[in-house]
Design an enzyme around this catalytic site. Structure first.
Site, PDB file in Angstrom:
ATOM      1  N   GLY A  99     -40.467 -68.705  21.975  1.00 60.33           N
ATOM      2  CA  GLY A  99     -40.783 -69.210  23.221  1.00 60.33           C
ATOM      3  C   GLY A  99     -42.276 -70.062  22.980  1.00 60.33           C
ATOM      4  O   GLY A  99     -42.750 -70.264  21.975  1.00 60.33           O
ATOM      5  N   GLY A 101     -45.587 -70.825  22.546  1.00 60.23           N
ATOM      6  CA  GLY A 101     -46.553 -69.945  22.393  1.00 60.23           C
ATOM      7  C   GLY A 101     -47.797 -70.622  22.459  1.00 60.23           C
ATOM      8  O   GLY A 101     -48.790 -70.159  22.871  1.00 60.23           O
ATOM      9  N   ARG A 102     -47.900 -71.936  22.606  1.00 59.63           N
ATOM     10  CA  ARG A 102     -49.051 -72.916  22.723  1.00 59.63           C
ATOM     11  C   ARG A 102     -48.788 -74.059  23.617  1.00 59.63           C
ATOM     12  O   ARG A 102     -49.318 -75.071  23.419  1.00 59.63           O
ATOM     13  CB  ARG A 102     -49.546 -73.016  21.461  1.00 59.63           C
ATOM     14  CG  ARG A 102     -48.951 -73.814  20.622  1.00 59.63           C
ATOM     15  CD  ARG A 102     -49.497 -74.254  19.211  1.00 59.63           C
ATOM     16  NE  ARG A 102     -48.681 -75.007  18.367  1.00 59.63           N
ATOM     17  CZ  ARG A 102     -49.161 -75.856  17.294  1.00 59.63           C
ATOM     18  NH1 ARG A 102     -50.545 -75.844  17.330  1.00 59.63           N
ATOM     19  NH2 ARG A 102     -48.211 -76.127  16.535  1.00 59.63           N
ATOM     20  N   LYS A 122     -49.400 -79.434  24.648  1.00 58.64           N
ATOM     21  CA  LYS A 122     -49.390 -78.715  23.325  1.00 58.64           C
ATOM     22  C   LYS A 122     -50.815 -78.144  22.847  1.00 58.64           C
ATOM     23  O   LYS A 122     -51.436 -79.385  22.715  1.00 58.64           O
ATOM     24  CB  LYS A 122     -48.508 -79.408  22.208  1.00 58.64           C
ATOM     25  CG  LYS A 122     -48.187 -78.818  21.050  1.00 58.64           C
ATOM     26  CD  LYS A 122     -47.133 -79.424  20.384  1.00 58.64           C
ATOM     27  CE  LYS A 122     -46.901 -78.839  18.962  1.00 58.64           C
ATOM     28  NZ  LYS A 122     -45.966 -79.528  18.019  1.00 58.64           N
ATOM     29  N   ASP A 265     -35.065 -73.721  16.421  1.00 59.21           N
ATOM     30  CA  ASP A 265     -35.849 -73.747  17.614  1.00 59.21           C
ATOM     31  C   ASP A 265     -36.613 -75.197  17.541  1.00 59.21           C
ATOM     32  O   ASP A 265     -37.016 -75.722  18.638  1.00 59.21           O
ATOM     33  CB  ASP A 265     -36.953 -72.767  17.821  1.00 59.21           C
ATOM     34  CG  ASP A 265     -37.994 -72.708  16.352  1.00 59.21           C
ATOM     35  OD1 ASP A 265     -37.142 -72.479  15.293  1.00 59.21           O
ATOM     36  OD2 ASP A 265     -38.947 -72.960  16.434  1.00 59.21           O
ATOM     37  N   ASN A 266     -36.324 -75.984  16.498  1.00 56.37           N
ATOM     38  CA  ASN A 266     -36.713 -77.270  16.242  1.00 56.37           C
ATOM     39  C   ASN A 266     -35.850 -78.145  16.176  1.00 56.37           C
ATOM     40  O   ASN A 266     -35.912 -79.465  15.916  1.00 56.37           O
ATOM     41  CB  ASN A 266     -37.821 -77.493  15.085  1.00 56.37           C
ATOM     42  CG  ASN A 266     -38.940 -76.461  14.935  1.00 56.37           C
ATOM     43  OD1 ASN A 266     -39.537 -76.240  16.038  1.00 56.37           O
ATOM     44  ND2 ASN A 266     -39.651 -76.142  13.896  1.00 56.37           N
TER      45      ASN A 266
HETATM   46  P1  AMP Z   1     -43.562 -74.611  15.456  1.00 55.82           P
HETATM   47  O1  AMP Z   1     -43.699 -74.311  14.044  1.00 55.82           O
HETATM   48  O2  AMP Z   1     -44.516 -75.489  16.281  1.00 55.82           O
HETATM   49  O3  AMP Z   1     -42.198 -75.060  15.865  1.00 55.82           O
HETATM   50  O4  AMP Z   1     -43.583 -73.248  16.341  1.00 55.82           O
HETATM   51  C1  AMP Z   1     -42.912 -72.159  16.101  1.00 55.82           C
HETATM   52  C2  AMP Z   1     -43.181 -71.138  17.006  1.00 55.82           C
HETATM   53  O5  AMP Z   1     -44.486 -70.572  16.974  1.00 55.82           O
HETATM   54  C3  AMP Z   1     -43.137 -71.491  18.463  1.00 55.82           C
HETATM   55  O6  AMP Z   1     -42.705 -70.602  19.404  1.00 55.82           O
HETATM   56  C4  AMP Z   1     -44.521 -71.976  18.937  1.00 55.82           C
HETATM   57  O7  AMP Z   1     -44.905 -71.851  20.284  1.00 55.82           O
HETATM   58  C5  AMP Z   1     -45.268 -70.574  17.980  1.00 55.82           C
HETATM   59  N1  AMP Z   1     -46.699 -71.386  17.606  1.00 55.82           N
HETATM   60  C6  AMP Z   1     -47.040 -71.888  16.740  1.00 55.82           C
HETATM   61  N2  AMP Z   1     -48.328 -72.161  16.513  1.00 55.82           N
HETATM   62  C7  AMP Z   1     -48.776 -71.241  17.456  1.00 55.82           C
HETATM   63  C8  AMP Z   1     -50.169 -71.033  18.006  1.00 55.82           C
HETATM   64  N3  AMP Z   1     -51.351 -71.372  17.377  1.00 55.82           N
HETATM   65  N4  AMP Z   1     -50.329 -70.151  19.072  1.00 55.82           N
HETATM   66  C9  AMP Z   1     -49.204 -69.344  19.372  1.00 55.82           C
HETATM   67  N5  AMP Z   1     -47.864 -69.744  19.204  1.00 55.82           N
HETATM   68  C10 AMP Z   1     -47.760 -70.543  18.103  1.00 55.82           C
HETATM   69 MG    MG Z   2     -41.113 -75.378  17.084  1.00 53.58          MG
END
Ligand code: AMP
Ligand code: MG
Length: 495
Positions: A99, A101-102, A122, A265-266
């Site tokens: 989900g 997260g940020r 973001k 998820d990407n």
């Molecule tokens: P990503 O690596 O950007 O594809 O993120 C993978 C997951 O981790 C996603 O659900 C993001 O929303 C969550 N996420 C990444 N960085 C953060 C953060 N600093 N705080 C909260 N959630 C995060």
């Molecule tokens: Mg992602």
């Protein structure tokens, strides 16, 4: 009062061009949570993408330094209804609930031409999906996403875009304290393979197929509306997503781009590049090039992107099975029928795209040998991928200065030129120019631009952006940006 506010903050108003629809809210509530962005103390504009703003129908003159209040999420534009989206995903092969997260979706901007784009922050603070994260983003990685997405866009590769980066004025703890920022991201949508995995999991737990069905119909309507009236829209949906991914991945390969973290998820079902994190461009050619510091086994290495695309599509297909048929065997047979075409379609696309990089308009299977031979020379002689392909333009006309020391190349060149005799010379010349960029966002240049921006000097960042936005130009001004660094490089997940 409202009028006074609008007068003071015109960049929030419809007059500034904001024209939101919020169709994602029509889905079942399991797909999102309402959430407000965090208020940041001292917001400041860092970079604003005027060209993209215009494409979105925004009136650039409304967006001044004051609109940092908007682009850090302190104030919301008229019509925005902020939500965090729910999804799951396989990260490095392991299933996890995720989900936003940020990230916070403001809504869908409808352009004057009627096109629909997600507008998402973001780094805008905690959401119900933040798990152990802080909901924040650091300035460096957000600028990195901005540069890389501009570069891919200029290369004609489908990608989410970056409208703005604004500093929050707040520090963010990573390994050390870093300046915080919010990126405003623009995307055809943020629906991921992982969104479908989430819906399929709901079905497995509740037996209620409605959310999965809703999500599929919504996605089809949004991205592939022409198949809605077809007899088997769900299978066609799988096929369309597969075709879009094949086209995307082959485009990445054609410019030496390594996404770096192709978790499910990407992977956007629209076929756009999304979630740049540790992405980078390959310099010296090697099929197993991998930059990411967390990709220990090279799962997402350059040449593995094709097979991983298939792996991800298998997860996508599994999520769709209940829609194909409630008889598992029947459903699986239907999915396999679509997926078994992956290799053939991938190879066809690869041949077409790499053939054109060699100047062959419509490459045939027998041309694959030439492509492989050229890549083998690059690998063995450790040539820069971008510059080697670009040098073919000269090598077509005369002795190549780039490959002057290579007897293997001379041998290849003879065969290649013989093959090109069957092509129209002006088409060959055009293809060699148009399919082989002179400029990509080279890793150390990107790092340098970010480091300077972090110190408050944005001039190099703007210079780099000017250069990567014209990737087919070769002149003395971009000479320094065309030189490979020639040293090993590592990237870190962009958090
Ligand atoms: P990503 O690596 O950007 O594809 O993120 C993978 C997951 O981790 C996603 O659900 C993001 O929303 C969550 N996420 C990444 N960085 C953060 C953060 N600093 N705080 C909260 N959630 C995060
Ligand atoms: Mg992602």
């Amino acid at each position: 009062m409202a009028l006074a506010l609008e007068k003071k903050r015109p960049y929030l108003s419809r007059e500034a061009g904001w024209n939101f629809d919020n169709s994602y809210l029509n889905l079942s509530e399991v797909f999102y949570r309402h959430v407000r962005p965090t208020i940041y103390p001292v917001p400041q504009m860092v970079i604003f993408n005027s060209a993209l703003a215009e494409e979105l129908g925004l009136r650039v003159e409304f967006f001044t330094s004051e609109s940092a209040e908007l682009f850090t999420g302190n104030e919301l534009p008229e019509g925005a209804q902020p939500i965090a989206q729910a999804y799951a995903g396989h990260q490095f092969g392991v299933f996890t609930m995720l989900g936003d997260g940020r990230a916070i979706l403001l809504g869908e901007q409808i352009t004057p031409e009627g096109r629909r784009f997600d507008i998402q922050f973001k780094g805008s603070g905690l959401t119900p999906f933040s798990r152990r994260g802080d909901g924040r983003a650091a300035l460096g990685p957000m600028l990195r996403e901005y540069i890389m997405s501009e570069c891919l866009h200029a290369l004609g590769i489908p990608t989410t875009r970056s409208l703005c980066v604004a500093a929050t004025g707040e520090g963010v703890w990573r390994e050390r304290l870093l300046p915080g920022a919010v990126l405003t991201r623009v995307a055809a949508s943020h629906i991921r393979v992982g969104t479908f995995e989430y819906a399929a999991l709901l079905f497995a737990h509740t037996g209620d197929i409605k959310p999965l069905e809703e999500l599929a119909l919504y996605s089809i309507r949004r991205h592939y509306p022409e198949i809605l009236e077809e007899e088997s829209p769900y299978e066609l949906f799988l096929k369309r997503v597969m075709e879009a991914q094949i086209s995307l991945i082959v485009k990445w390969l054609s410019v030496g781009f390594i996404h770096g973290v192709m978790n499910t998820d990407n992977m956007a079902i629209s076929g756009e590049t999304i979630d740049f994190g540790p992405c980078a461009f390959m310099e010296e050619y090697h099929p197993l090039t991998c930059f990411s510091s967390i990709d220990y086994e090279g799962r997402y290495a350059y040449s593995r992107q094709g097979p991983i695309g298939f792996w991800n599509l298998c997860r996508f297909a599994e999520s769709l099975l209940p829609l194909f048929s409630l008889d598992p065997q029947k459903a699986q047979a239907q999915a396999s029928k679509v997926l078994e075409d992956y290799d053939r379609l991938f190879e066809k696309e690869y041949l077409q795209v790499f053939g054109q990089k060699l100047g062959i308009e419509k490459a045939q299977e027998e041309d694959l040998g030439l492509i492989k031979e050229f890549l083998a020379i690059l690998e063995e002689e450790k040539h820069d991928f971008t510059n080697a392909f670009r040098a073919l333009g000269e090598a077509y006309q005369k002795e190549s200065s780039f490959f002057s020391a290579s007897s293997r190349f001379k041998h290849f060149q003879k065969k290649w030129k013989k093959r090109l005799k069957r092509e129209n010379p002006s088409v060959v010349e055009r293809l060699l120019q148009e399919k082989n960029p002179a400029v990509i966002a080279r890793n150390l240049k990107v790092e340098e631009a970010i480091a300077k921006a972090e110190q408050g000097d944005l001039s190099y960042l703007h210079r780099l952006l000017d250069v990567v936005r014209k990737p087919y130009e070769e002149n003395s001004e971009n000479e320094e940006f065309r030189r490979p660094a020639g040293i090993p490089y590592r990237t870190f997940c962009g958090t």
